[in-house]
Design an enzyme around this catalytic site. Sequence first.
Site, PDB file in Angstrom:
ATOM      1  N   LYS A 116      51.558  55.077  35.326  1.00 55.22           N
ATOM      2  CA  LYS A 116      50.158  54.923  34.905  1.00 55.22           C
ATOM      3  C   LYS A 116      49.761  56.011  33.914  1.00 55.22           C
ATOM      4  O   LYS A 116      48.965  55.766  33.013  1.00 55.22           O
ATOM      5  CB  LYS A 116      49.219  54.910  36.110  1.00 55.22           C
ATOM      6  CG  LYS A 116      49.431  53.673  36.974  1.00 55.22           C
ATOM      7  CD  LYS A 116      48.178  53.149  37.605  1.00 55.22           C
ATOM      8  CE  LYS A 116      48.439  51.732  38.087  1.00 55.22           C
ATOM      9  NZ  LYS A 116      47.381  51.060  38.752  1.00 55.22           N
ATOM     10  N   LYS A 196      56.969  44.384  37.134  1.00 56.15           N
ATOM     11  CA  LYS A 196      56.044  43.836  38.141  1.00 56.15           C
ATOM     12  C   LYS A 196      54.877  43.119  37.459  1.00 56.15           C
ATOM     13  O   LYS A 196      54.431  43.546  36.390  1.00 56.15           O
ATOM     14  CB  LYS A 196      55.584  45.011  39.009  1.00 56.15           C
ATOM     15  CG  LYS A 196      54.215  44.919  39.604  1.00 56.15           C
ATOM     16  CD  LYS A 196      53.783  46.214  40.269  1.00 56.15           C
ATOM     17  CE  LYS A 196      52.426  46.649  39.725  1.00 56.15           C
ATOM     18  NZ  LYS A 196      51.338  46.740  40.656  1.00 56.15           N
ATOM     19  N   LYS A 199      48.093  43.579  35.648  1.00 52.98           N
ATOM     20  CA  LYS A 199      47.088  43.305  34.610  1.00 52.98           C
ATOM     21  C   LYS A 199      47.313  44.168  33.382  1.00 52.98           C
ATOM     22  O   LYS A 199      47.129  43.721  32.263  1.00 52.98           O
ATOM     23  CB  LYS A 199      45.686  43.597  35.141  1.00 52.98           C
ATOM     24  CG  LYS A 199      45.205  42.622  36.178  1.00 52.98           C
ATOM     25  CD  LYS A 199      43.789  42.938  36.578  1.00 52.98           C
ATOM     26  CE  LYS A 199      43.607  44.290  37.219  1.00 52.98           C
ATOM     27  NZ  LYS A 199      44.253  44.465  38.529  1.00 52.98           N
TER      28      LYS A 199
HETATM   29  N1  AQP Z   1      53.178  42.224  41.245  1.00 50.98           N
HETATM   30  C1  AQP Z   1      52.845  42.428  42.511  1.00 50.98           C
HETATM   31  N2  AQP Z   1      53.576  41.874  43.503  1.00 50.98           N
HETATM   32  C2  AQP Z   1      53.248  42.077  44.809  1.00 50.98           C
HETATM   33  N3  AQP Z   1      52.170  42.817  45.199  1.00 50.98           N
HETATM   34  C3  AQP Z   1      51.418  43.384  44.243  1.00 50.98           C
HETATM   35  N4  AQP Z   1      50.311  44.157  44.298  1.00 50.98           N
HETATM   36  C4  AQP Z   1      49.927  44.459  43.034  1.00 50.98           C
HETATM   37  N5  AQP Z   1      50.761  43.898  42.148  1.00 50.98           N
HETATM   38  C5  AQP Z   1      51.700  43.218  42.858  1.00 50.98           C
HETATM   39  C6  AQP Z   1      49.658  44.565  45.538  1.00 50.98           C
HETATM   40  O1  AQP Z   1      48.290  44.214  45.447  1.00 50.98           O
HETATM   41  C7  AQP Z   1      47.524  45.150  46.213  1.00 50.98           C
HETATM   42  C8  AQP Z   1      46.352  45.640  45.397  1.00 50.98           C
HETATM   43  O2  AQP Z   1      46.878  46.455  44.376  1.00 50.98           O
HETATM   44  P1  AQP Z   1      46.039  47.372  43.436  1.00 50.98           P
HETATM   45  O3  AQP Z   1      44.622  47.419  43.798  1.00 50.98           O
HETATM   46  O4  AQP Z   1      46.781  48.676  43.313  1.00 50.98           O
HETATM   47  O5  AQP Z   1      46.169  46.554  42.139  1.00 50.98           O
HETATM   48  P2  AQP Z   1      47.094  46.961  41.005  1.00 50.98           P
HETATM   49  O6  AQP Z   1      48.479  47.262  41.501  1.00 50.98           O
HETATM   50  O7  AQP Z   1      46.367  48.061  40.318  1.00 50.98           O
HETATM   51  O8  AQP Z   1      47.122  45.654  40.205  1.00 50.98           O
HETATM   52  P3  AQP Z   1      47.696  45.662  38.799  1.00 50.98           P
HETATM   53  O9  AQP Z   1      47.481  44.368  38.184  1.00 50.98           O
HETATM   54  O10 AQP Z   1      49.105  46.177  38.846  1.00 50.98           O
HETATM   55  O11 AQP Z   1      46.712  46.678  38.124  1.00 50.98           O
HETATM   56  P4  AQP Z   1      46.912  47.537  36.861  1.00 50.98           P
HETATM   57  O12 AQP Z   1      47.816  46.806  35.931  1.00 50.98           O
HETATM   58  O13 AQP Z   1      45.510  47.676  36.358  1.00 50.98           O
HETATM   59  O14 AQP Z   1      47.510  48.823  37.336  1.00 50.98           O
HETATM   60  C9  AQP Z   1      48.481  46.271  46.621  1.00 50.98           C
HETATM   61  O15 AQP Z   1      48.859  46.097  47.966  1.00 50.98           O
HETATM   62  C10 AQP Z   1      49.656  46.078  45.722  1.00 50.98           C
HETATM   63  O16 AQP Z   1      50.864  46.504  46.329  1.00 50.98           O
END
Ligand code: AQP
Length: 330
Positions: A116, A196, A199
């Site tokens: 990140k 993975k 977003k």
């Molecule tokens: N690709 C994924 N496969 C399985 N589980 C996933 N999670 C996120 N991406 C995947 C799970 O979703 C929950 C919420 O996660 P978060 O709030 O940390 O969301 P995030 O990971 O920030 O989502 P993004 O899209 O990956 O956000 P960006 O790109 O903005 O950083 C968690 O339990 C996570 O494991």
Amino acid sequence: MNRRRIFSGIQPTGTLHLGNYLGAVQNWVALQNAGDAECIYCIVDYHAITIDYDLHHLASLTVDLARDLFACGLDPEISTVFVQSQVPEHTELAWVFQAACTSYGELQRMTQFKAKAEEQSFVSAGLFTYPALQAADILLYQATHVPVGEDQVQHLELAREISRRFNSRFGNTFPEVRPLLTAAPRIMSLRDPDKKMSKSSGEGHYLSLSATQEEMGKMIQRAVTDVGPLPDGSMGSGVKNLFDILQALDDRGIYDQLMAAYREGHLKYVDLKAAVADAVCRTVGSIQERRLSFSPERVQELLREGADRIRPQAEETMATVRERIGLADL
Ligand code: AQP
């Protein structure tokens, strides 16, 4: 018998995507419906401000996300759903953990921080100490199990270490948490299946639960499948990802039929994609339909009720922590 206590969180950083749903939220609903655990689910807005964000949208993203969670099947009568910033003890306990239980070296080893940080022009200290806040979120409620996607497992190992360190230094206070993974713990990007689904990778990579049926169909049709089998003959990552999605959503035995065709060497990827699109559109379609039954006003009311219900638990834990770490009680 002690009831299991489940806690998990999600950031209001934008639309819910299929990875969030299959990796985490689907499990939140299943655990709630199993009825043998107290379930606490939190929209972690203090985490969301550790990266570049739009302050004018944070509140509406928070309410939209809660609406999606209720539409996915969280029942506010059974699960407690609330917003992190409504319970100030989260940041108070996070400070105690950062100050007394988490080492700089441990935080430096977190792979999510490294990934990140590369995406940010301003790398905040909060992004670095994020796992200590996450540990506080969980341990404030003495949670024993945390349903998450695979990307969060390293953070949970650190939460276990933090709780062990607190207990040995200040007296037994916190349980050791365990992750609960789904059968699809890591959904990959549709455009780059070695990464993975996320977003931040941008359009085409993630499948939003707010997309229209047409958009979802197109994205799945365009999903990368030409990576081909690996040198050892195992399935290529794009095809495996589609099979994983299908397996997590299929209730009609299509997965078994298509997997048999793959093994016999006559699977047409167009058939696999059509089956995935059908399963995704049916699941997401019913989520979108249920979303309409929750007005934003009702969602805000439910979030307030959730915070009011859970706050006493947080206050009780913090009172114990203050005493155990030796702060003056004046
Ligand atoms: N690709 C994924 N496969 C399985 N589980 C996933 N999670 C996120 N991406 C995947 C799970 O979703 C929950 C919420 O996660 P978060 O709030 O940390 O969301 P995030 O990971 O920030 O989502 P993004 O899209 O990956 O956000 P960006 O790109 O903005 O950083 C968690 O339990 C996570 O494991």
